[in-house]
Enzyme design. Structure first.
Site, PDB file in Angstrom:
ATOM      1  N   GLY A 244       0.819  -1.211   0.000  1.00  0.00           N
ATOM      2  CA  GLY A 244       0.000   0.000   0.000  1.00  0.00           C
ATOM      3  C   GLY A 244       0.849   1.255   0.000  1.00  0.00           C
ATOM      4  O   GLY A 244       0.627   2.168  -0.793  1.00  0.00           O
ATOM      5  N   ALA A 245       1.824   1.283   0.893  1.00  0.00           N
ATOM      6  CA  ALA A 245       2.662   2.469   1.021  1.00  0.00           C
ATOM      7  C   ALA A 245       3.845   2.167   1.916  1.00  0.00           C
ATOM      8  O   ALA A 245       3.849   1.154   2.619  1.00  0.00           O
ATOM      9  CB  ALA A 245       1.858   3.626   1.605  1.00  0.00           C
ATOM     10  N   MET A 246       4.837   3.065   1.910  1.00  0.00           N
ATOM     11  CA  MET A 246       6.077   2.810   2.646  1.00  0.00           C
ATOM     12  C   MET A 246       6.588   4.079   3.316  1.00  0.00           C
ATOM     13  O   MET A 246       6.642   5.138   2.697  1.00  0.00           O
ATOM     14  CB  MET A 246       7.122   2.250   1.663  1.00  0.00           C
ATOM     15  CG  MET A 246       8.470   2.002   2.256  1.00  0.00           C
ATOM     16  SD  MET A 246       8.402   0.715   3.543  1.00  0.00           S
ATOM     17  CE  MET A 246       9.794   1.230   4.557  1.00  0.00           C
ATOM     18  N   GLU A 247       7.013   3.910   4.578  1.00  0.00           N
ATOM     19  CA  GLU A 247       7.303   5.042   5.458  1.00  0.00           C
ATOM     20  C   GLU A 247       8.731   5.565   5.397  1.00  0.00           C
ATOM     21  O   GLU A 247       9.216   6.132   6.385  1.00  0.00           O
ATOM     22  CB  GLU A 247       6.988   4.618   6.895  1.00  0.00           C
ATOM     23  CG  GLU A 247       7.964   3.583   7.521  1.00  0.00           C
ATOM     24  CD  GLU A 247       7.523   2.118   7.384  1.00  0.00           C
ATOM     25  OE1 GLU A 247       6.728   1.817   6.467  1.00  0.00           O
ATOM     26  OE2 GLU A 247       7.986   1.293   8.194  1.00  0.00           O
ATOM     27  N   ASN A 248       9.455   5.437   4.287  1.00  0.00           N
ATOM     28  CA  ASN A 248      10.830   5.928   4.183  1.00  0.00           C
ATOM     29  C   ASN A 248      10.967   7.308   4.840  1.00  0.00           C
ATOM     30  O   ASN A 248      10.130   8.180   4.644  1.00  0.00           O
ATOM     31  CB  ASN A 248      11.233   6.044   2.725  1.00  0.00           C
ATOM     32  CG  ASN A 248      10.780   4.859   1.911  1.00  0.00           C
ATOM     33  OD1 ASN A 248      11.204   3.753   2.169  1.00  0.00           O
ATOM     34  ND2 ASN A 248       9.879   5.092   0.963  1.00  0.00           N
TER      35      ASN A 248
ATOM     36  N   HIS B 133      -1.091   6.297   8.736  1.00  0.00           N
ATOM     37  CA  HIS B 133      -0.257   5.163   9.146  1.00  0.00           C
ATOM     38  C   HIS B 133       1.220   5.424   8.805  1.00  0.00           C
ATOM     39  O   HIS B 133       2.094   5.309   9.686  1.00  0.00           O
ATOM     40  CB  HIS B 133      -0.755   3.898   8.448  1.00  0.00           C
ATOM     41  CG  HIS B 133       0.048   2.680   8.739  1.00  0.00           C
ATOM     42  ND1 HIS B 133      -0.298   1.756   9.699  1.00  0.00           N
ATOM     43  CD2 HIS B 133       1.203   2.213   8.192  1.00  0.00           C
ATOM     44  CE1 HIS B 133       0.590   0.794   9.736  1.00  0.00           C
ATOM     45  NE2 HIS B 133       1.519   1.036   8.817  1.00  0.00           N
ATOM     46  N   GLU B 134       1.485   5.768   7.565  1.00  0.00           N
ATOM     47  CA  GLU B 134       2.892   5.960   7.173  1.00  0.00           C
ATOM     48  C   GLU B 134       3.483   7.165   7.901  1.00  0.00           C
ATOM     49  O   GLU B 134       4.641   7.136   8.327  1.00  0.00           O
ATOM     50  CB  GLU B 134       3.034   6.111   5.662  1.00  0.00           C
ATOM     51  CG  GLU B 134       2.408   4.987   4.838  1.00  0.00           C
ATOM     52  CD  GLU B 134       2.800   3.581   5.257  1.00  0.00           C
ATOM     53  OE1 GLU B 134       3.872   3.403   5.876  1.00  0.00           O
ATOM     54  OE2 GLU B 134       2.015   2.643   4.994  1.00  0.00           O
TER      55      GLU B 134
ATOM     56  N   GLU C  53       4.587  -2.271  13.278  1.00  0.00           N
ATOM     57  CA  GLU C  53       3.359  -2.355  12.481  1.00  0.00           C
ATOM     58  C   GLU C  53       2.097  -2.465  13.341  1.00  0.00           C
ATOM     59  O   GLU C  53       1.121  -1.762  13.107  1.00  0.00           O
ATOM     60  CB  GLU C  53       3.446  -3.505  11.473  1.00  0.00           C
ATOM     61  CG  GLU C  53       4.526  -3.311  10.395  1.00  0.00           C
ATOM     62  CD  GLU C  53       4.352  -2.038   9.562  1.00  0.00           C
ATOM     63  OE1 GLU C  53       3.286  -1.398   9.650  1.00  0.00           O
ATOM     64  OE2 GLU C  53       5.304  -1.675   8.832  1.00  0.00           O
TER      65      GLU C  53
HETATM   66  N1  BES Z   1       6.110  -0.722   6.204  1.00  0.00           N
HETATM   67  C1  BES Z   1       4.921  -1.032   5.498  1.00  0.00           C
HETATM   68  C2  BES Z   1       5.146  -1.244   4.043  1.00  0.00           C
HETATM   69  C3  BES Z   1       5.778  -2.549   3.677  1.00  0.00           C
HETATM   70  C4  BES Z   1       5.080  -3.693   3.838  1.00  0.00           C
HETATM   71  C5  BES Z   1       7.026  -2.631   3.165  1.00  0.00           C
HETATM   72  C6  BES Z   1       5.663  -4.902   3.489  1.00  0.00           C
HETATM   73  C7  BES Z   1       7.588  -3.830   2.837  1.00  0.00           C
HETATM   74  C8  BES Z   1       6.905  -4.971   2.980  1.00  0.00           C
HETATM   75  C9  BES Z   1       3.900   0.080   5.622  1.00  0.00           C
HETATM   76  O1  BES Z   1       4.034   0.870   6.749  1.00  0.00           O
HETATM   77  C10 BES Z   1       2.577  -0.588   5.744  1.00  0.00           C
HETATM   78  O2  BES Z   1       2.331  -1.191   6.728  1.00  0.00           O
HETATM   79  N2  BES Z   1       1.744  -0.472   4.721  1.00  0.00           N
HETATM   80  C11 BES Z   1       0.471  -1.148   4.659  1.00  0.00           C
HETATM   81  C12 BES Z   1      -0.676  -0.204   4.803  1.00  0.00           C
HETATM   82  C13 BES Z   1      -0.989   0.097   6.232  1.00  0.00           C
HETATM   83  C14 BES Z   1      -2.080   1.126   6.351  1.00  0.00           C
HETATM   84  C15 BES Z   1      -1.389  -1.113   7.024  1.00  0.00           C
HETATM   85  C16 BES Z   1       0.434  -1.793   3.301  1.00  0.00           C
HETATM   86  O3  BES Z   1       1.282  -1.458   2.467  1.00  0.00           O
HETATM   87  O4  BES Z   1      -0.429  -2.620   3.072  1.00  0.00           O
HETATM   88 ZN    ZN Z   2       3.260   0.098   8.490  1.00  0.00          ZN
END
Ligand code: BES
Ligand code: ZN
Length: 878
Positions: free
Chosen positions: A269-273, A305-306, A328
């Site tokens: 979905g997204a990434m918190e870099n 979230h991010e 998470e």
């Molecule tokens: N850190 C994750 C993104 C991620 C997930 C990177 C798996 C690498 C592998 C990010 O913070 C995250 O949790 N994203 C979720 C959405 C969130 C609202 C639960 C996602 O991408 O589904």
């Molecule tokens: Zn996350």
């Protein structure tokens, strides 16, 4: 299984600190479509806490090494060993060194979307969990924290925008080359999984933000050219998130800029870099014409979230990937709380628990079950699961319930104070709450270690003479892979005793309370709770607000449940009482292959519909009966998805017919005046109208089909238009094809909208759907290389079409298994997630079980599988 070549699992118990640390990283990146050059300068030193005299061992993944030097001198070929997956400096001096490494990458060929890749021509990176090793050789583990400076250079015409972590230090032309550069510096030490860069032709919106202490931050959202008009809601959500985190947790933003980039090709979905979040554009772009109310709510939640990770994840990160829930689970809890505060708390809780049950309870009940903090893994990508995320959030929520609001905040404050700038563990986290409040959390910690959904059996007994009410509680935790015997958990059970007039009776535990007001603590396998001065027969309202993620089995009668659905003061349990009624009716009907008895539900829902005090969004949730998956989980063995589908359809038809009048009335009454707005109140009214429409059309009553057609044509927003289209596609076959064709014509060229069109068609519960989906894989708008397309078409078919994925002839399984194999060569992460749709195969009836097992075997025996798919296939077959 070829066991000789199988890599050994990674064990939590094997954790050792790194032997070498990296204090600073200077990256020089020369972007090029097929030959990007990376020069990494690493200032390293032996870790005093590591093993003395160790070589320097760096991770790599498909890397091509061009040059390596130590302290300014090229290394002799005998001084190191380089493979695509590791670089070892054999006998480095045991002192601080400067290691310089040059690697060459082909971002255009990177279809795994991990490391540096291109999305619609834009260069971008994804490094969590282990993608940085696809950019340069590095100790790719979250407990190595470094300060990064990144120089990015690119052809100006190709990439006028160059973004990195931290603050912009410098930028300019590379004279006479058509190239330009930017230097970004991030002063906060971070693990390499938080590294990011972006280069491309992008449009942008910006807004200033002033933090609580008066620091000016420039916020930027970057999108594909022409789409800036769709980024406004994300920006608004970002500013609200930043303010909320200051107010609720005392967390302030810490850099001069905060950038978000939306890309079309993204695994998650997204990434918190740090300072540079990268998003799947599905969770940034929204306009009334193209995005539904649910899309808006998701954008708000994921932006939050991010952003919240900046403190829970970035400033305090994880020691190792076993601690993933530390960032998470906690951050999901925080984003849930944010959305609750922005919208309706009760409705948000209902939506979250529905998601928890459908995803996490299902995971917990099958071969992929694992603890919130796993003790071993083969492929970390496969542990970004509902258990780590959603159950992880529930555990934090229980901690808050257990300690109370103020104590919870003290523990969080201590956590931020004590662990800022470090890589922490779950033990560190829990110790903060113990130290801040003096509470012993040792039994509570089992929530992180024991997999499986605890089962609570509760029986109530009222003693009129003694005016006491007794609750006998028995808890069991089911066996899960690798965990047979479990210990009793500490379960905060919120409850109330509802009197004849619908009001709560005083709750007076004999001998005083062992928990917060309204909460009893269940800590033993069998336990009795006695309440005094109960002068009338109460109906117990148990696990209010879903205070613990458990499966509750009670002795409540149908009449009790109808009563609670009408009167419970706890809105979650009011909803849940109606769901429990429906679930019971559906299970009985599906098992017997009989028509469901709709009467109790009609009574309960009729009362809900008639209650003017209720929030429309709440009524909409109540009207939506448990999913086919929910019923399947309840039945648990020899499941026949066709019987479940038939029962559910019959129940919805019966409700639609019996309540046609009030449903049609509500549909009229809750019309939303004025132009579209995504706010919670308007969205709630639309949700209710659309739930009514769905039931009416399904029943063919109250002019449902005609209303759906009218709404489809007249809608001024995607929420209404798409609900109308769904209703037509599922319930009005005569209108289906024309409506689908109209919708496609309206939105072709808008991939995110066409994804909805793909997903809807994949979910039609008819035998023709498999062929339709097969045909759609050849549609020009479909691409196996784009995760959103794959999830919309194939993912929806596998995860959201119970009857057709689980076709009795096994053709659904064969199709998905074949797609997994094709996809595995392109994008293993997405392929592995798709394969996880098989996770409940053992609960099916014999023909399906055998067909599903055969399909899994075929995948599992295919040579050359990725570790991602091999891991899921192996564990699924158990
Ligand atoms: N850190 C994750 C993104 C991620 C997930 C990177 C798996 C690498 C592998 C990010 O913070 C995250 O949790 N994203 C979720 C959405 C969130 C609202 C639960 C996602 O991408 O589904
Ligand atoms: Zn996350």
């Amino acid at each position: 299984m070829p066991s000789t070549t199988e890599p050994q699992p990674i064990l939590l118990s094997d954790y050792r600190p790194p032997d070498w640390l990296v204090d600073t990283v200077e990256l020089d990146v020369r972007l090029h479509p097929s030959a990007t050059r990376i020069l990494a300068r690493l200032s390293m030193r032996p870790n005093p806490a590591g093993r003395a005299g160790s070589p320097i061992v760096l991770d790599g993944d498909e890397l091509v090494l061009k040059a390596v030097s130590l302290d300014g001198r090229a290394l002799a070929g005998t001084a190191y060993v380089a493979t695509p997956s590791a670089l070892t400096i054999l006998a480095p001096p045991q002192q601080p060194v400067l290691l310089e490494i040059e690697t060459l990458l082909d971002p255009s060929a990177n279809t795994k979307l991990m490391g540096l890749y291109r999305s619609s021509g834009t260069y971008c990176t994804q490094c969590e969990a282990e993608g940085f090793r696809r950019i340069t050789y590095f100790p790719d583990r979250p407990d190595v924290l470094s300060v990064y400076t990144t120089r990015i250079e690119a052809e100006r015409a190709e990439a006028p925008v160059l973004l990195g972590n931290g603050n912009l230090q410098e930028s300019g032309e590379v004279e006479g080359t058509g190239r330009h550069y930017a230097v970004w510096h991030d002063p906060f030490p971070k693990p390499c999984y938080l590294f990011a860069l972006v280069g491309g032709r992008l449009d942008r919106i910006t807004e200033p933000f002033m933090t609580a202490t008066g620091k000016e931050v420039e916020l930027g959202i970057y999108v594909e050219p022409g789409k800036a008009g769709r980024a406004g809601y994300a920006m608004d959500a970002l500013k609200r998130s930043m303010r909320w985190d200051e107010e609720l947790f005392g967390c302030e933003y810490d850099l001069d800029v905060f950038n978000i980039v939306a890309v079309a090709d993204f695994n998650m979905g997204a990434m918190e870099n740090k300072g540079l979040n990268v998003f799947n554009d599905k969770y940034v772009l929204a306009s009334p014409e193209t995005a539904t109310d649910a899309d808006y709510a998701n954008i708000e939640a994921i932006i939050a979230h991010e952003y919240f990770h900046n403190w829970t994840g970035n400033r305090i990160t994880c020691r190792d990937w076993f601690q993933l829930c530390l960032k998470e689970g906690l951050t999901v809890f925080r984003d849930q709380e944010f959305s609750s505060d922005q919208r309706s708390r009760a409705v948000k809780r209902i939506a979250d628990v529905r998601l928890l049950k459908s995803h996490q309870f299902a995971e917990d009940a099958g071969p992929l079950a694992h603890p919130v903090r796993p003790a071993s893994y083969r492929e970390i990508n496969n542990f970004y699961t509902a258990t780590v995320y959603e159950k992880g959030a529930e555990v934090v929520r229980m901690l808050k319930t257990l300690l109370g609001e103020e104590n919870f905040r003290s523990g969080m404050d201590l956590y931020f104070e004590r662990h800022d700038g470090t890589a922490a563990t779950i033990e560190d986290f829990l110790t903060c709450f113990q130290d801040a409040t003096g509470t012993d959390l040792s039994q509570f910690a089992l929530w992180y270690a024991q997999a499986g959904t605890p089962r609570l059996e509760v029986a109530g007994h009222w003693d009129a003479a003694g005016a006491t009410f007794t609750l006998d509680v028995a808890q069991t935790v089911p066996a899960t892979p690798g965990q047979i015997d479990k210990q009793p958990m500490l379960i905060p059970l919120a409850l109330g005793l509802v009197g004849e007039d619908g009001r709560d009776l005083p709750l007076q535990p004999a001998g005083g309370s062992n928990g917060a007001p309204g909460v009893v603590l269940v800590s033993e396998a069998r336990q009795r709770f006695v309440f005094e001065n109960v002068t009338e027969r109460p109906r117990p309202s148990l696990n209010r607000g879903f205070s613990a993620p458990v499966k509750l089995v009670t002795d409540l009668s149908t009449q009790d449940l109808i009563f609670l659905a009408r009167h419970d003061a706890d809105p979650f349990n009011r909803f849940d009482a109606a769901q429990t009624l429906a679930l019971g009716v559906l299970v009985d009907a599906a098992r017997a292959g009989a028509t469901p008895d709709a009467a109790p539900l009609v009574e309960a829902l009729g009362a809900v519909l008639a209650d003017p005090a209720l929030d429309p969004a709440f009524i909409a949730q109540a009207l939506s009966v448990p999913s086919e998956g929910d019923v399947a989980r309840e039945i648990a063995r020899d499941v026949d998805p066709d019987a479940i589908h038939a029962a559910r359809l019959a129940l919805r038809r019966a409700i639609g017919s019996a309540l046609a009048e009030p449903l049609a009335g509500a549909f009229e009454r809750f019309a939303v005046p004025g132009p579209y707005s995504p706010d919670a109140a308007s969205a709630g009214r639309r949700a209710l109208r659309n739930a009514c429409l769905d039931l009416l059309a399904t029943a063919g009553a109250g002019d449902g089909p005609a209303r759906a057609l009218g709404l489809f044509r007249a809608a001024d927003n995607m929420t209404d238009r798409f609900v109308a289209l769904s209703v037509l596609a599922h319930a009005v076959p005569a209108e289906r094809e024309a409506a689908l064709a109209d919708f496609y014509a309206m939105f072709q060229g808008d991939p995110l909208v066409i994804d909805k069109w793909f997903a809807l068609q994949a979910q039609i519960a008819e035998p023709g759907t498999l062929d339709r989906v097969r045909t759609l894989t050849a549609h020009p708008a479909f691409a196996m290389t784009n995760p959103n397309r794959v999830r919309s078409l194939i993912g929806s078919f596998a995860a959201a079409n119970q009857t057709q994925f689980h076709r009795a002839d096994g053709a659904g399984y064969d199709f998905v298994a074949q797609t997994v194999l094709t996809l595995d060569a392109i994008n293993p992460q997405v392929a592995a997630r798709l394969l996880a749709a098989f996770r409940s195969w053992r609960s099916l009836d014999a023909p399906r079980r055998e067909a599903a097992e055969a399909a899994l075997q075929r995948v599992s025996r295919t040579p050359g599988l990725s570790p991602d798919v091999a891991d899921i296939a192996g564990r699924s077959l158990g």
